[in-house]
Design an enzyme around this catalytic site. Structure first.
Site, short mmCIF file in Angstrom:
data_model
loop_
_atom_site.label_atom_id
_atom_site.label_comp_id
_atom_site.label_asym_id
_atom_site.label_seq_id
_atom_site.Cartn_x
_atom_site.Cartn_y
_atom_site.Cartn_z
N ASP A 43 16.63 0.91 -41.76
CA ASP A 43 17.84 -0.02 -41.05
C ASP A 43 17.29 -0.25 -39.87
O ASP A 43 17.52 0.68 -38.79
CB ASP A 43 19.08 0.55 -41.39
CG ASP A 43 20.20 -0.50 -40.93
OD1 ASP A 43 20.55 -1.33 -41.54
OD2 ASP A 43 20.75 -0.25 -39.69
N TYR A 48 18.04 -3.71 -31.40
CA TYR A 48 17.56 -2.39 -30.68
C TYR A 48 16.22 -2.48 -30.20
O TYR A 48 15.86 -1.41 -29.53
CB TYR A 48 17.38 -1.66 -32.56
CG TYR A 48 18.44 -1.40 -33.03
CD1 TYR A 48 19.71 -1.74 -32.72
CD2 TYR A 48 18.31 -0.88 -34.40
CE1 TYR A 48 20.70 -1.48 -33.64
CE2 TYR A 48 19.51 -0.96 -35.22
CZ TYR A 48 20.62 -1.08 -34.95
OH TYR A 48 21.64 -0.99 -35.59
N LYS A 73 18.43 -7.59 -38.58
CA LYS A 73 19.75 -8.26 -38.47
C LYS A 73 19.50 -9.28 -37.04
O LYS A 73 18.79 -8.91 -36.20
CB LYS A 73 20.97 -7.11 -37.96
CG LYS A 73 21.06 -5.94 -38.88
CD LYS A 73 22.18 -5.07 -38.34
CE LYS A 73 22.04 -3.76 -39.30
NZ LYS A 73 21.27 -2.81 -38.71
N HIS A 106 24.66 -9.51 -37.56
CA HIS A 106 25.00 -8.19 -37.15
C HIS A 106 26.37 -8.33 -36.51
O HIS A 106 27.04 -7.19 -37.04
CB HIS A 106 24.22 -8.02 -35.69
CG HIS A 106 23.99 -6.55 -35.36
ND1 HIS A 106 22.88 -6.33 -34.50
CD2 HIS A 106 24.58 -5.62 -35.51
CE1 HIS A 106 23.14 -4.83 -34.42
NE2 HIS A 106 24.15 -4.48 -34.92
#
Length: 284
Positions: A43, A48, A73, A106
């Site tokens: 994931d 990130y 996402k 997201h």
């Protein structure tokens, strides 16, 4: 591990490996360790800022592409039809892949930041995901942090029902209303922050149940998610914890234990609310 069938016919592993904060070489190594020890669902997210590391970890693992289920996402600053498509292809390039198994919105657009236009922004973003899925670039599409009101609005125009809704879900905060709505729509729930960022580790009830089953508190939390038919997404860069988190398929919680854990008072809630950003920016 018995895979879960999504509402689009695709299958997904019952537990994932979270890559938030897994950056650079540490990120590459943690992905490799996760895959080595049995995880098959990764994931990730553009936010990130580690998609390149995740992609390298997959390649260096030696596993074939088809054996790894990869999620990423689109971040809140790239909502809308054209922006979402651009963001998707950026992620695809960063990961070094030809397709994505699961692509999520997201966080939803909301009234606070988009006014009366929030429904259209989410609808346009979703239409981009639907088109990318139809083109074969994405296998499954879904959302993250969508409350019932966001899902209901999305379904007014959606051609495809989301396969997944990834939400904050852990003992002490499990968003029962959202979970029940998703169940009724055949939308699988995924759990981010299944350990409430460590705030459940001192809970006496969880300690008692863990001792009874000769398991750790994290393992109890993950099993509780699984028995709610929720896919937990634990994250760690420590090999021992990576291994511990997936060692949850050899025991069952009793119905009484499940109910007791359900009743744990609110603990570990992140405070991150889909209708309040960006005053409080989410960390995952």
């Amino acid at each position: 591990m018995e895979y879960i069938k999504l509402n689009d016919g695709n299958i997904i592993p019952p537990i994932g490996f979270g890559t938030y904060k897994a950056t650079e070489q540490e990120g590459i190594e943690s992905v490799k360790q996760a895959l080595k020890n049995g995880y098959r669902l990764l994931d990730g997210a553009a936010r990130y800022e580690n998609e390149e590391a995740v992609g390298k970890g997959i390649k260096e693992s030696g596993l074939s592409r088809e054996d790894v289920f990869i999620t990423t996402k689109v971040w809140r600053e790239h909502l809308g039809y054209e922006e979402t498509k651009k963001a998707f292809y950026t992620s695809l390039k960063q990961l070094g892949l030809d397709y994505i198994d699961l692509y999520l919105i997201h966080w939803p657009a909301n009234y606070k930041n988009f006014g009366d236009n929030w429904k259209k922004v989410n609808a346009d973003t979703w239409r981009a995901l639907e088109d990318l899925q139809e083109e074969g670039k994405i296998k499954s599409i879904g959302v993250s942090n969508f409350l019932v009101e966001h899902l209901e609005a999305l379904l007014e125009t959606a051609k495809v029902i989301p396969a997944i809704n990834q939400i904050e879900f852990h003992p002490g905060y499990w968003q029962q209303e959202v979970k029940e709505y998703c169940d009724n729509k055949n939308i699988i729930v995924e759990a981010w922050s299944p350990f409430a960022r460590g705030r459940v580790f001192n809970n006496e009830l969880l300690q008692k149940i863990a001792e009874k089953h000769k398991k750790s508190i994290p393992q109890i939390c993950l099993k509780w998610c699984l028995q709610h038919h929720v896919i937990p997404i634990p994250k760690s860069t420590t090999v021992d914890r990576i291994i511990d988190n997936i060692d949850i398929f050899d025991f069952e919680l009793t119905e009484k234990e499940m109910l007791e854990i359900n009743e744990i008072p609110q603990i570990g809630f992140s405070g991150e609310l889909p209708n309040e950003w960006p005053d409080r920016l989410p960390a995952s």
